[in-house]
Design a protein around this motif. Structure first.
Motif, short mmCIF file in Angstrom:
data_model
loop_
_atom_site.label_atom_id
_atom_site.label_comp_id
_atom_site.label_asym_id
_atom_site.label_seq_id
_atom_site.Cartn_x
_atom_site.Cartn_y
_atom_site.Cartn_z
N VAL A 67 52.35 -28.99 -16.09
CA VAL A 67 53.32 -29.04 -14.99
C VAL A 67 53.00 -30.24 -14.11
O VAL A 67 51.86 -30.74 -14.08
CB VAL A 67 53.30 -27.75 -14.14
CG1 VAL A 67 53.60 -26.53 -14.98
CG2 VAL A 67 51.99 -27.59 -13.41
N LEU A 68 54.00 -30.70 -13.40
CA LEU A 68 53.83 -31.75 -12.40
C LEU A 68 53.86 -31.10 -11.03
O LEU A 68 54.87 -30.51 -10.64
CB LEU A 68 54.95 -32.80 -12.52
CG LEU A 68 55.00 -33.86 -11.42
CD1 LEU A 68 53.74 -34.71 -11.42
CD2 LEU A 68 56.24 -34.74 -11.57
N GLY A 69 52.74 -31.16 -10.31
CA GLY A 69 52.65 -30.58 -8.97
C GLY A 69 52.86 -31.64 -7.91
O GLY A 69 52.23 -32.70 -7.95
N ARG A 70 53.74 -31.36 -6.96
CA ARG A 70 54.00 -32.28 -5.86
C ARG A 70 54.08 -31.49 -4.56
O ARG A 70 54.51 -30.33 -4.55
CB ARG A 70 55.32 -33.03 -6.06
CG ARG A 70 55.29 -34.11 -7.14
CD ARG A 70 56.66 -34.72 -7.33
NE ARG A 70 56.63 -35.86 -8.23
CZ ARG A 70 57.71 -36.40 -8.78
NH1 ARG A 70 58.89 -35.90 -8.51
NH2 ARG A 70 57.61 -37.44 -9.57
N ALA A 71 53.68 -32.13 -3.46
CA ALA A 71 53.79 -31.50 -2.14
C ALA A 71 53.92 -32.58 -1.08
O ALA A 71 53.32 -33.66 -1.20
CB ALA A 71 52.57 -30.62 -1.85
N LEU A 72 54.71 -32.27 -0.06
CA LEU A 72 54.91 -33.17 1.07
C LEU A 72 54.59 -32.42 2.36
O LEU A 72 54.86 -31.23 2.47
CB LEU A 72 56.35 -33.67 1.13
CG LEU A 72 56.85 -34.52 -0.05
CD1 LEU A 72 58.33 -34.80 0.12
CD2 LEU A 72 56.07 -35.81 -0.15
N PRO A 73 54.01 -33.13 3.34
CA PRO A 73 53.73 -32.48 4.62
C PRO A 73 54.97 -32.40 5.48
O PRO A 73 55.82 -33.29 5.46
CB PRO A 73 52.69 -33.41 5.25
CG PRO A 73 52.99 -34.76 4.68
CD PRO A 73 53.50 -34.51 3.29
N VAL A 74 55.10 -31.31 6.25
CA VAL A 74 56.15 -31.15 7.24
C VAL A 74 55.51 -31.35 8.61
O VAL A 74 54.52 -30.68 8.94
CB VAL A 74 56.80 -29.75 7.16
CG1 VAL A 74 57.89 -29.60 8.21
CG2 VAL A 74 57.36 -29.51 5.77
N THR A 75 56.04 -32.27 9.41
CA THR A 75 55.43 -32.60 10.69
C THR A 75 56.35 -32.26 11.85
O THR A 75 57.58 -32.18 11.69
CB THR A 75 55.08 -34.10 10.75
OG1 THR A 75 56.28 -34.88 10.57
CG2 THR A 75 54.09 -34.47 9.65
N ASP A 76 55.74 -32.07 13.02
CA ASP A 76 56.53 -31.84 14.23
C ASP A 76 56.84 -33.18 14.89
O ASP A 76 56.60 -34.25 14.33
CB ASP A 76 55.80 -30.90 15.19
CG ASP A 76 54.45 -31.45 15.64
OD1 ASP A 76 54.20 -32.66 15.45
OD2 ASP A 76 53.63 -30.68 16.18
N GLY A 77 57.39 -33.13 16.10
CA GLY A 77 57.77 -34.34 16.79
C GLY A 77 56.61 -35.26 17.10
O GLY A 77 56.80 -36.48 17.27
N ASP A 78 55.41 -34.72 17.18
CA ASP A 78 54.22 -35.52 17.47
C ASP A 78 53.55 -36.03 16.21
O ASP A 78 52.51 -36.69 16.29
CB ASP A 78 53.23 -34.70 18.30
CG ASP A 78 53.79 -34.31 19.65
OD1 ASP A 78 54.58 -35.10 20.20
OD2 ASP A 78 53.45 -33.20 20.15
N GLY A 79 54.11 -35.72 15.05
CA GLY A 79 53.51 -36.15 13.80
C GLY A 79 52.42 -35.23 13.29
O GLY A 79 51.76 -35.54 12.30
N THR A 80 52.23 -34.09 13.93
CA THR A 80 51.22 -33.12 13.49
C THR A 80 51.77 -32.32 12.31
O THR A 80 52.91 -31.84 12.36
CB THR A 80 50.83 -32.18 14.63
OG1 THR A 80 50.34 -32.96 15.73
CG2 THR A 80 49.76 -31.20 14.19
N ILE A 81 50.97 -32.16 11.28
CA ILE A 81 51.40 -31.39 10.11
C ILE A 81 51.44 -29.91 10.47
O ILE A 81 50.45 -29.34 10.93
CB ILE A 81 50.44 -31.64 8.93
CG1 ILE A 81 50.51 -33.11 8.49
CG2 ILE A 81 50.80 -30.72 7.75
CD1 ILE A 81 49.54 -33.46 7.38
N VAL A 82 52.59 -29.30 10.25
CA VAL A 82 52.76 -27.87 10.54
C VAL A 82 52.91 -27.04 9.28
O VAL A 82 52.67 -25.83 9.30
CB VAL A 82 53.96 -27.64 11.47
CG1 VAL A 82 53.73 -28.31 12.83
CG2 VAL A 82 55.26 -28.18 10.85
N ARG A 83 53.29 -27.66 8.18
CA ARG A 83 53.43 -26.95 6.91
C ARG A 83 53.29 -27.95 5.77
O ARG A 83 53.41 -29.17 5.96
CB ARG A 83 54.82 -26.28 6.78
CG ARG A 83 55.09 -25.17 7.74
CD ARG A 83 54.40 -23.88 7.36
NE ARG A 83 55.02 -23.22 6.23
CZ ARG A 83 54.48 -22.17 5.61
NH1 ARG A 83 53.30 -21.72 5.98
NH2 ARG A 83 55.09 -21.60 4.59
#
Length: 446
Positions: A211-227
């Motif tokens: 399998v090919l695993g990929r993931a991207l970070p979700v950030t808030d307005g300050d650029g902090t990763i939240v998910r």
């Protein structure tokens, strides 16, 4: 004594404060007419300020609704009000604001209920969206703790729901891939870089599939990763097809190299029976060997079959062809370009011919001689300059055109649609070649 809240509905500061509140808020006059609503009200209900409350009163209509409102207003004291809004019943706290106006604010409990309802609706939409996708979808907290998998994950793996939460996901990988996948995931968590890796994942059948695993970070307005939101794509069929193609390519290349060797053997065997053509036969055998070396270098390769020198480029092919000669006598400089089996054959023929002649009559025939090859790319055209110095002096161009000259013209001008020019300088031969970069590879723009 009831304290009146003095509010000017036209005051900008009041508008700014109320509009920033994530709570349904409005200002009403004594007759139940809406004088002003905040953004939350307008967003969720869509009612402008020229309406009234009667259609929203819970349990009463018409004159009864108006009478109930009038009775509460007549007391001059705060009171509770329930409105039947499109999202359902909402409890409001109503307080006098002076000058025949009242402010109504949804209760904290109601606001929390609406927030939870909205969150549940968003989660339901996410579940429907991810479960409709043909890929496995997963999500983690900022620290990498896995807390969501879509239905495709459980269908593929066959594991009980929730059993791969936290760090349990790593146990689903092939033992040989676990450390690599875990290391790459820790790197992404620490750096915030996108996560991408190929690994073998255990199928519900018990077999492991690529399998090919990929993931991207979700950030808030300050650029902090939240998910982190990730996917797993089944590439097992494509991976195995690529492996089969590589095996076939290597087998075909092996057979072609054997053909080169057989032809060289036949040439040399025939020469032994015809001593008069021994020199010609030796030259021909060397040309065939050069073609074989160039083919093996420039043919399509996988990670397994790729030569140790790396990707096939023009400079690599030239170094391979000049490797039999003393390394201190030649140098290759300038812009390098990709090359494959399309361009390698004619390139190998011409430069093998030039090197052979240089070794017989030119700069490579004596230790003091030097050879330089310089390449320059401009507007999709590659210019190649071959320059010999320090060899035996040249009296001028040869009187007759030999086989090597005709071979060069065939290779460069006809096969690669290029141009070749020779300058027989006294200090050594100079050759300039122009060829389109796209002619050296298949289906690639210059």
């Amino acid at each position: 004594m009831t304290q009146t809240v003095a509010i000017d509905p036209a005051a900008p500061i009041w508008h700014d404060i109320a509009d920033a509140m994530p709570i349904l808020t409005c200002i009403i006059d004594d007759d139940g007419q809406l004088l002003w609503t905040n953004r939350c009200w307008q967003s969720e209900i869509g009612i402008e300020t020229d309406g009234n409350l009667w259609t929203f009163f819970s349990g009463t209509t018409g004159d009864d609704a108006r009478a109930a409102w009038k009775a509460d207003v007549a007391t001059g004291r705060p009171f509770a009000l329930t409105l039947s809004l499109p999202a359902g019943p909402v409890d409001f706290a109503v307080r006098p604001a002076g000058a025949g106006r009242w402010i109504a604010i949804a209760s904290r409990e109601e606001t929390q209920r609406q927030t939870e309802t909205a969150r549940a609706a968003t989660r339901a939409e996410l579940d429907v969206l991810t479960n409709a996708m043909p890929q496995m979808v997963w999500a983690t907290r900022p620290d990498g703790h896995h807390d969501f998998y879509n239905a495709q994950w459980y269908r593929f793996t066959g594991v009980p729901e929730g059993s791969t939460d936290g760090e349990g996901w790593n146990g689903m990988f092939h033992p040989d891939d676990q450390d690599r996948a875990w290391s790459r995931w820790r790197h992404s968590l620490a750096s915030g870089e996108d996560y991408e890796i190929e690994y073998r994942l255990r199928h519900h059948s018990g077999q492991y599939r690529w399998v090919l695993g990929r993931a991207l970070p979700v950030t808030d307005g300050d650029g902090t990763i939240v998910r982190w939101i990730g996917t797993c794509t089944d590439i097992d069929s494509a991976k195995r097809a690529a492996e089969q193609n590589d095996i076939l390519s290597r087998e075909l290349s092996h057979r072609i190299k054997n053909i080169f060797a057989i032809i060289s053997g036949l040439v040399r065997m025939s020469a032994r029976q015809m001593p008069a053509v021994r020199g010609f036969a030796d030259d021909l055998a060397r040309r065939i060997a050069a073609l074989g070396a160039a083919h093996d270098l420039a043919r399509p390769h996988s990670d397994v079959s790729r030569p140790l020198i790396g990707e096939a480029t023009l400079h690599h092919v030239l170094r391979e062809l000049l490797s039999p000669y003393a390394v201190e006598q030649w140098v290759i400089e300038g812009d390098d370009v990709p090359i494959d089996d399309r361009g390698a054959t004619p390139v190998a023929l011409i430069f093998h011919e030039l090197a052979t002649n240089a070794a017989k009559y030119g700069a490579l025939s004596i230790p003091e001689g030097r050879l330089s090859i310089r390449t320059a790319r401009h507007d999709g055209v590659l210019g190649i300059d071959w320059h010999e110095v320090g060899g035996p002096p040249i009296d001028g161009a040869p009187q007759a055109t030999g086989f090597g000259t005709r071979l060069a013209a065939l290779s460069i001008e006809q096969q690669l649609a290029g141009h070749i020019a020779r300058d027989w300088r006294r200090e050594g031969l100079a050759v300039h070649i122009d060829v389109a970069c796209e002619a050296l590879v298949r289906d690639q723009a210059a």
